[in-house]
Motif scaffolding. Structure first.
Motif, PDB file in Angstrom:
ATOM      1  N   GLY A 181      -0.403  -6.055  11.672  1.00 60.18           N
ATOM      2  CA  GLY A 181      -0.104  -6.853  12.856  1.00 60.18           C
ATOM      3  C   GLY A 181      -0.771  -8.208  12.881  1.00 60.18           C
ATOM      4  O   GLY A 181      -0.783  -8.866  13.917  1.00 60.18           O
ATOM      5  N   ASP A 182      -1.380  -8.621  11.767  1.00 59.35           N
ATOM      6  CA  ASP A 182      -2.061  -9.909  11.627  1.00 59.35           C
ATOM      7  C   ASP A 182      -3.405  -9.891  12.367  1.00 59.35           C
ATOM      8  O   ASP A 182      -3.735  -8.966  13.094  1.00 59.35           O
ATOM      9  N   LEU A 183      -4.174 -10.941  12.146  1.00 62.48           N
ATOM     10  CA  LEU A 183      -5.490 -11.065  12.756  1.00 62.48           C
ATOM     11  C   LEU A 183      -5.342 -11.408  14.232  1.00 62.48           C
ATOM     12  O   LEU A 183      -4.417 -12.128  14.629  1.00 62.48           O
ATOM     13  N   ASN A 184      -6.260 -10.899  15.044  1.00 69.02           N
ATOM     14  CA  ASN A 184      -6.314 -11.314  16.438  1.00 69.02           C
ATOM     15  C   ASN A 184      -6.788 -12.758  16.527  1.00 69.02           C
ATOM     16  O   ASN A 184      -7.378 -13.294  15.581  1.00 69.02           O
ATOM     17  N   ILE A 185      -6.573 -13.374  17.660  1.00 73.32           N
ATOM     18  CA  ILE A 185      -6.924 -14.780  17.831  1.00 73.32           C
ATOM     19  C   ILE A 185      -8.434 -15.003  17.711  1.00 73.32           C
ATOM     20  O   ILE A 185      -8.897 -16.098  17.390  1.00 73.32           O
ATOM     21  N   THR A 186      -9.212 -13.945  17.961  1.00 79.03           N
ATOM     22  CA  THR A 186     -10.670 -14.054  17.911  1.00 79.03           C
ATOM     23  C   THR A 186     -11.251 -13.723  16.539  1.00 79.03           C
ATOM     24  O   THR A 186     -12.471 -13.658  16.381  1.00 79.03           O
ATOM     25  N   ALA A 187     -10.404 -13.482  15.546  1.00 79.93           N
ATOM     26  CA  ALA A 187     -10.887 -13.092  14.213  1.00 79.93           C
ATOM     27  C   ALA A 187     -11.407 -14.292  13.436  1.00 79.93           C
ATOM     28  O   ALA A 187     -10.941 -15.419  13.613  1.00 79.93           O
ATOM     29  N   MET A 188     -12.359 -14.033  12.542  1.00 81.85           N
ATOM     30  CA  MET A 188     -12.929 -15.071  11.687  1.00 81.85           C
ATOM     31  C   MET A 188     -12.092 -15.163  10.405  1.00 81.85           C
ATOM     32  O   MET A 188     -12.242 -14.351   9.498  1.00 81.85           O
ATOM     33  N   ARG A 189     -11.232 -16.157  10.343  1.00 76.34           N
ATOM     34  CA  ARG A 189     -10.319 -16.300   9.224  1.00 76.34           C
ATOM     35  C   ARG A 189     -10.993 -16.807   7.950  1.00 76.34           C
ATOM     36  O   ARG A 189     -10.456 -16.674   6.867  1.00 76.34           O
ATOM     37  N   LYS A 190     -12.175 -17.399   8.095  1.00 82.12           N
ATOM     38  CA  LYS A 190     -12.890 -17.918   6.926  1.00 82.12           C
ATOM     39  C   LYS A 190     -13.827 -16.891   6.305  1.00 82.12           C
ATOM     40  O   LYS A 190     -14.503 -17.188   5.328  1.00 82.12           O
ATOM     41  N   ASN A 191     -13.856 -15.703   6.868  1.00 76.61           N
ATOM     42  CA  ASN A 191     -14.866 -14.735   6.437  1.00 76.61           C
ATOM     43  C   ASN A 191     -14.298 -13.320   6.392  1.00 76.61           C
ATOM     44  O   ASN A 191     -14.893 -12.382   6.915  1.00 76.61           O
ATOM     45  N   VAL A 192     -13.124 -13.170   5.765  1.00 72.82           N
ATOM     46  CA  VAL A 192     -12.511 -11.846   5.618  1.00 72.82           C
ATOM     47  C   VAL A 192     -13.139 -11.150   4.408  1.00 72.82           C
ATOM     48  O   VAL A 192     -13.195 -11.715   3.320  1.00 72.82           O
ATOM     49  N   LEU A 193     -13.620  -9.942   4.619  1.00 74.45           N
ATOM     50  CA  LEU A 193     -14.332  -9.215   3.573  1.00 74.45           C
ATOM     51  C   LEU A 193     -13.405  -8.222   2.881  1.00 74.45           C
ATOM     52  O   LEU A 193     -12.766  -7.394   3.528  1.00 74.45           O
ATOM     53  N   LEU A 194     -13.339  -8.323   1.550  1.00 81.44           N
ATOM     54  CA  LEU A 194     -12.601  -7.342   0.749  1.00 81.44           C
ATOM     55  C   LEU A 194     -13.605  -6.520  -0.052  1.00 81.44           C
ATOM     56  O   LEU A 194     -14.467  -7.071  -0.737  1.00 81.44           O
ATOM     57  N   VAL A 195     -13.497  -5.203   0.058  1.00 83.73           N
ATOM     58  CA  VAL A 195     -14.385  -4.277  -0.669  1.00 83.73           C
ATOM     59  C   VAL A 195     -13.551  -3.535  -1.694  1.00 83.73           C
ATOM     60  O   VAL A 195     -12.542  -2.908  -1.360  1.00 83.73           O
ATOM     61  N   ARG A 196     -13.964  -3.615  -2.956  1.00 84.64           N
ATOM     62  CA  ARG A 196     -13.216  -2.984  -4.045  1.00 84.64           C
ATOM     63  C   ARG A 196     -14.170  -2.189  -4.934  1.00 84.64           C
ATOM     64  O   ARG A 196     -15.216  -2.709  -5.337  1.00 84.64           O
ATOM     65  N   THR A 197     -13.803  -0.956  -5.226  1.00 88.40           N
ATOM     66  CA  THR A 197     -14.605  -0.112  -6.106  1.00 88.40           C
ATOM     67  C   THR A 197     -13.827   0.142  -7.389  1.00 88.40           C
ATOM     68  O   THR A 197     -12.711   0.672  -7.353  1.00 88.40           O
ATOM     69  N   GLU A 198     -14.403  -0.254  -8.515  1.00 87.09           N
ATOM     70  CA  GLU A 198     -13.763  -0.002  -9.810  1.00 87.09           C
ATOM     71  C   GLU A 198     -14.817   0.030 -10.900  1.00 87.09           C
ATOM     72  O   GLU A 198     -15.820  -0.683 -10.828  1.00 87.09           O
ATOM     73  N   ASN A 199     -14.589   0.883 -11.878  1.00 89.73           N
ATOM     74  CA  ASN A 199     -15.502   1.035 -13.012  1.00 89.73           C
ATOM     75  C   ASN A 199     -16.930   1.327 -12.559  1.00 89.73           C
ATOM     76  O   ASN A 199     -17.901   0.817 -13.120  1.00 89.73           O
ATOM     77  N   GLY A 200     -17.061   2.159 -11.534  1.00 91.05           N
ATOM     78  CA  GLY A 200     -18.376   2.554 -11.055  1.00 91.05           C
ATOM     79  C   GLY A 200     -19.145   1.465 -10.334  1.00 91.05           C
ATOM     80  O   GLY A 200     -20.352   1.583 -10.134  1.00 91.05           O
ATOM     81  N   GLU A 201     -18.449   0.423  -9.900  1.00 91.01           N
ATOM     82  CA  GLU A 201     -19.123  -0.695  -9.232  1.00 91.01           C
ATOM     83  C   GLU A 201     -18.363  -1.070  -7.960  1.00 91.01           C
ATOM     84  O   GLU A 201     -17.132  -1.123  -7.947  1.00 91.01           O
ATOM     85  N   ARG A 202     -19.119  -1.329  -6.898  1.00 92.01           N
ATOM     86  CA  ARG A 202     -18.517  -1.757  -5.643  1.00 92.01           C
ATOM     87  C   ARG A 202     -18.691  -3.262  -5.488  1.00 92.01           C
ATOM     88  O   ARG A 202     -19.797  -3.787  -5.503  1.00 92.01           O
ATOM     89  N   LYS A 203     -17.577  -3.968  -5.350  1.00 89.79           N
ATOM     90  CA  LYS A 203     -17.599  -5.419  -5.189  1.00 89.79           C
ATOM     91  C   LYS A 203     -17.268  -5.773  -3.746  1.00 89.79           C
ATOM     92  O   LYS A 203     -16.341  -5.198  -3.159  1.00 89.79           O
ATOM     93  N   MET A 204     -17.995  -6.729  -3.184  1.00 89.44           N
ATOM     94  CA  MET A 204     -17.754  -7.210  -1.825  1.00 89.44           C
ATOM     95  C   MET A 204     -17.516  -8.715  -1.896  1.00 89.44           C
ATOM     96  O   MET A 204     -18.410  -9.476  -2.268  1.00 89.44           O
ATOM     97  N   VAL A 205     -16.309  -9.128  -1.548  1.00 90.31           N
ATOM     98  CA  VAL A 205     -15.877 -10.512  -1.742  1.00 90.31           C
ATOM     99  C   VAL A 205     -15.443 -11.113  -0.407  1.00 90.31           C
ATOM    100  O   VAL A 205     -14.713 -10.468   0.355  1.00 90.31           O
TER     101      VAL A 205
END
Length: 258
Positions: free
Chosen positions: A173-197
């Motif tokens: 449903g897209d981001l709410n108007i109060t969301a921080m569009r410059k700071n969206v966090l993606l968390v990915r786990t692969e090859n035994g490692e967790r990446k936070m981008v």
């Protein structure tokens, strides 16, 4: 006169604050507003198979009766994900070593392959048993979690193996108007490692990010800005004051009519 100046200054401050807030909302702000913009796609990485993935495999050939031994559940391949006694979600689970076990072929290494590569490998192997085999493969547990300041936070199952961050956010449903569009966090786990981008949706550079295309079990967290906290906090404080006032009135009335 002093009051007029004070009110005028307040209105100007509110106006400037509103403009400043709006500047944080549009996506791709550094994209040219005129003409046509083009850029080569260099970060499109195909989805690969990993341990715990669930593969729906469908095999057909000119002798279809014997080929059905591969087809655990044709409905899941055709896009029906409803779990019922007549339609259980059954497939080939990739084990911890990245293998699946198939009829006739036996153990086969699938980790790191795309579904297209696995399809081609299986087709070659099955030509020894079937005439003109046709193989279709889908990862049926491809899912991402989207939560935080979005309209519909949830765990979403994806059918498209090349789903982008922005497409997934659209599902929520897209981001709410109060969301921080410059700071969206993606968390990915692969090859035994967790990446936070951290991803910036206000910049066109998001299209070139190696994390623009999603992988299985990715998580997307959208952080709310301080405006939302202030609004909620103000609401709680107002409600507390109202309740406190009502309590005092109730105590006073009870003493009067005692």
């Amino acid at each position: 006169m002093q009051n007029i100046r004070t009110y005028g200054a307040m209105l100007i401050a509110i106006f400037l604050s509103s403009c400043s807030s709006y500047q944080q909302i549009p996506y791709y702000q550094d994209l040219s507003q005129s003409g046509e913009a083009r850029q080569p796609v260099s970060n499109e990485s195909p989805l690969t198979i990993n341990p715990s993935d669930l593969l729906a495999i469908n095999v057909t050939s000119k002798n279809p009766e014997t080929a059905t031994i591969f087809n655990y559940n044709l409905n899941t391949v055709n896009g029906s994900y409803a779990v019922t006694p007549d339609n259980p979600v059954i497939g080939y689970r990739v084990d911890e070593e990245g293998n699946i076990h198939l009829p006739l072929i036996g153990k086969i290494k699938v980790k790191g392959l795309t579904t297209t590569q696995l399809r081609d490998n299986m087709t070659k192997s099955l030509t020894a048993f079937y005439k003109d085999p046709v193989v279709n493969i889908r990862i049926i547990n491809f899912k991402v979690a989207i939560y935080g300041d979005v309209l519909k936070p949830d765990l979403y199952t994806l059918e498209n193996e090349r789903t982008t961050v922005t497409q997934a956010l659209s599902l929520a449903g897209d981001l709410n108007i109060t969301a921080m569009r410059k700071n969206v966090l993606l968390v990915r786990t692969e090859n035994g490692e967790r990446k936070m981008v951290r991803l910036d949706l206000t910049s066109k550079n998001i299209f070139n990010s190696p994390y623009f295309y999603l992988k299985n079990n990715d998580e997307i967290y959208v952080q709310p800005d301080r405006t939302k906290f202030a609004t909620v906090d103000r609401g709680y404080r107002t409600a507390s004051l109202v309740l406190s006032g009502l309590s005092i009135i109730a105590i006073v009335l009870s003493n009067i009519y005692r």
